[in-house]
Design an enzyme around this catalytic site. Structure first.
Site, PDB file in Angstrom:
ATOM      1  N   PHE A   1       0.841  -1.204   0.000  1.00  0.00           N
ATOM      2  CA  PHE A   1       0.000   0.000   0.000  1.00  0.00           C
ATOM      3  C   PHE A   1       0.882   1.262   0.000  1.00  0.00           C
ATOM      4  O   PHE A   1       0.873   2.046  -0.957  1.00  0.00           O
ATOM      5  CB  PHE A   1      -0.923  -0.077   1.214  1.00  0.00           C
ATOM      6  CG  PHE A   1      -1.621   1.202   1.579  1.00  0.00           C
ATOM      7  CD1 PHE A   1      -2.291   1.956   0.625  1.00  0.00           C
ATOM      8  CD2 PHE A   1      -1.616   1.649   2.905  1.00  0.00           C
ATOM      9  CE1 PHE A   1      -2.939   3.138   0.977  1.00  0.00           C
ATOM     10  CE2 PHE A   1      -2.264   2.811   3.266  1.00  0.00           C
ATOM     11  CZ  PHE A   1      -2.915   3.566   2.301  1.00  0.00           C
TER      12      PHE A   1
ATOM     13  N   ASN B   1       8.237  -9.467  -1.855  1.00  0.00           N
ATOM     14  CA  ASN B   1       8.052 -10.921  -2.014  1.00  0.00           C
ATOM     15  C   ASN B   1       6.571 -11.253  -2.243  1.00  0.00           C
ATOM     16  O   ASN B   1       6.214 -12.413  -2.392  1.00  0.00           O
ATOM     17  CB  ASN B   1       8.615 -11.696  -0.810  1.00  0.00           C
ATOM     18  CG  ASN B   1       7.832 -11.463   0.469  1.00  0.00           C
ATOM     19  OD1 ASN B   1       6.953 -10.591   0.502  1.00  0.00           O
ATOM     20  ND2 ASN B   1       8.127 -12.213   1.507  1.00  0.00           N
TER      21      ASN B   1
ATOM     22  N   THR C   1       2.078  -9.956   1.169  1.00  0.00           N
ATOM     23  CA  THR C   1       0.901  -9.089   1.383  1.00  0.00           C
ATOM     24  C   THR C   1       0.832  -7.972   0.330  1.00  0.00           C
ATOM     25  O   THR C   1      -0.214  -7.366   0.155  1.00  0.00           O
ATOM     26  CB  THR C   1       0.874  -8.465   2.805  1.00  0.00           C
ATOM     27  OG1 THR C   1       2.076  -7.697   3.016  1.00  0.00           O
ATOM     28  CG2 THR C   1       0.764  -9.534   3.875  1.00  0.00           C
ATOM     29  N   GLY C   2       1.930  -7.701  -0.336  1.00  0.00           N
ATOM     30  CA  GLY C   2       1.911  -6.744  -1.447  1.00  0.00           C
ATOM     31  C   GLY C   2       1.318  -7.388  -2.687  1.00  0.00           C
ATOM     32  O   GLY C   2       1.072  -8.600  -2.704  1.00  0.00           O
TER      33      GLY C   2
ATOM     34  N   ASP D   1      12.599 -11.795  -1.289  1.00  0.00           N
ATOM     35  CA  ASP D   1      12.323 -11.735   0.155  1.00  0.00           C
ATOM     36  C   ASP D   1      13.544 -11.107   0.824  1.00  0.00           C
ATOM     37  O   ASP D   1      14.627 -11.698   0.838  1.00  0.00           O
ATOM     38  CB  ASP D   1      12.087 -13.168   0.648  1.00  0.00           C
ATOM     39  CG  ASP D   1      11.899 -13.248   2.162  1.00  0.00           C
ATOM     40  OD1 ASP D   1      12.154 -12.242   2.861  1.00  0.00           O
ATOM     41  OD2 ASP D   1      11.506 -14.328   2.636  1.00  0.00           O
TER      42      ASP D   1
ATOM     43  N   GLY E   1      22.609  -3.205   5.784  1.00  0.00           N
ATOM     44  CA  GLY E   1      23.902  -3.637   5.240  1.00  0.00           C
ATOM     45  C   GLY E   1      24.079  -3.144   3.816  1.00  0.00           C
ATOM     46  O   GLY E   1      25.161  -2.685   3.418  1.00  0.00           O
TER      47      GLY E   1
ATOM     48  N   TYR F   1       4.821  -7.834  15.654  1.00  0.00           N
ATOM     49  CA  TYR F   1       4.993  -6.619  14.839  1.00  0.00           C
ATOM     50  C   TYR F   1       5.695  -5.539  15.656  1.00  0.00           C
ATOM     51  O   TYR F   1       6.691  -4.956  15.216  1.00  0.00           O
ATOM     52  CB  TYR F   1       3.619  -6.142  14.387  1.00  0.00           C
ATOM     53  CG  TYR F   1       3.623  -4.950  13.466  1.00  0.00           C
ATOM     54  CD1 TYR F   1       4.208  -5.019  12.202  1.00  0.00           C
ATOM     55  CD2 TYR F   1       3.011  -3.754  13.841  1.00  0.00           C
ATOM     56  CE1 TYR F   1       4.182  -3.927  11.346  1.00  0.00           C
ATOM     57  CE2 TYR F   1       2.974  -2.656  12.988  1.00  0.00           C
ATOM     58  CZ  TYR F   1       3.563  -2.750  11.744  1.00  0.00           C
ATOM     59  OH  TYR F   1       3.533  -1.665  10.888  1.00  0.00           O
TER      60      TYR F   1
END
Ligand code: UDP
Length: 313
Positions: A11, A32, A35-36, A56, A102, A145
């Site tokens: 979103f 990945n 949920t997108g 991912d 990184g 979360y």
């Protein structure tokens, strides 16, 4: 700038892709897709400054060439999503943030973390200022979360202090708008879908819990200003206009011209355990340091969002 957006098909990530492309930047969008969705970026396919990579980010991230900024937006972000993907949520906040940092260090790129108002947990201070340390239950259902994002903030500051990475932390409060998933379980898509279908709006508990809702274009503008600033401390981004969930339900019914009723329901599951009782950002820091504050009223933002959902129901 050449920018990597992790979670770029989500979103917020997809709106950020649009915003940066419109300003002439080059965007690499990584997701990945748990949920997108590619539907959020389908209109960008073939754009000469846009590249999508399915990956991912909890695994090593390889990007060829130089990068000016890494915007780390990858994570399940709605309570039912992180309840369904608890381990992935912890991993993307912890391992994913480590990989993204990184990469930023290696490329000498600026790094921006999409953090959250959930770092304040069920807050005992109201409204929430950035210097409040929060009230989080580490072992509750939301802990996956909240603690992942708290770890991500700690990791971001560690890379800033130990490696001199140029970092930013946005604490994002409830944001809504087009491209929210209809079934992501959050209150905005739930209520709008129920109102448009003429079903009762399901208010959890007694509906006295409060939230403050920010329209997506305002939020994205705040993210960009933070990125452009030199502020390395966390900054709250959200709309300080607060209301109870019960009031919010009635507002959606009125704005959508629906005949739905409101029902109080008591889900016996994790969705409402540790549900924060009140939430409103203190945005003094964003106002003074970024010259930012929301411009879109709740009525206007909801009207646009309802119209978007209307064509999808
Ligand atoms: N909520 C509700 N009915 C719904 C979905 C959510 O009353 O169908 C409530 C939920 O209990 C919470 C608020 O709305 O108090 C916001 O929930 P959401 O899942 O959107 O996000 P949160 O702010 O809790 O992360």
């Amino acid at each position: 700038m050449r920018v990597l957006i992790t979670g770029g098909a989500g979103f917020l990530g997809s709106h950020l892709c649009d915003y940066l492309l419109e300003r002439g930047h080059e965007v690499i969008c990584m997701d990945n897709l748990i949920t997108g969705s590619t539907a959020n970026i389908a209109h960008l396919a073939g754009h000469e400054r846009f590249l999508f990579i399915k990956h991912d980010v909890t695994n090593y991230i390889f990007i060829e060439g130089q990068l000016d900024a890494v915007l780390h937006f990858a994570s399940p972000a709605s309570p039912i999503d992180y309840l369904e993907y608890p381990i992935q949520t912890l991993k993307v906040g912890a391992l994913g943030t480590h990989k993204a940092l990184g990469l930023a260090k290696d490329k000498k790129a600026r790094f921006l973390l999409a953090s959250t108002s959930e770092v304040y947990g069920d807050p005992l201070v109201h409204p929430q200022r950035e210097d409040y340390w929060g009230n989080v239950n580490p072992i509750g259902p939301r802990g996956v979360y909240d603690e992942a994002k708290r770890f991500a903030e700690a990791m971001t500051m560690a890379y800033h202090r130990a490696h001199g990475v140029d970092t930013r932390i946005a604490r994002i409060f409830n944001t809504y708008g087009p491209r929210m998933r209809l079934n992501d379980g959050r209150v905005v898509p739930n209520f709008i879908a129920q109102a448009l279908r003429g079903e009762p709006l399901t208010v959890f508990g007694d509906g006295s819990q409060t939230r403050s809702f920010c329209y997506v274009s305002d939020l994205i503008e705040g993210i960009y200003r933070l990125l452009e600033s030199d502020v390395t401390e966390p900054v709250n981004l959200g709309n300080p206009e607060e209301m109870s969930i019960l009031e919010f339900a009635h507002k959606i019914i009125a704005l959508s011209g629906s005949r739905s009723s409101v029902v109080l329901v008591q889900p016996q599951d994790a969705r409402v355990r540790d549900d924060p009782k009140m939430r409103r950002p203190d945005i003094t820091r964003a106002r003074t340091l970024l010259g930012w504050q929301p411009q879109v009223s709740l009525e206007e933002g909801l009207r646009r969002t309802i119209e978007w959902f209307r064509t999808r129901i």
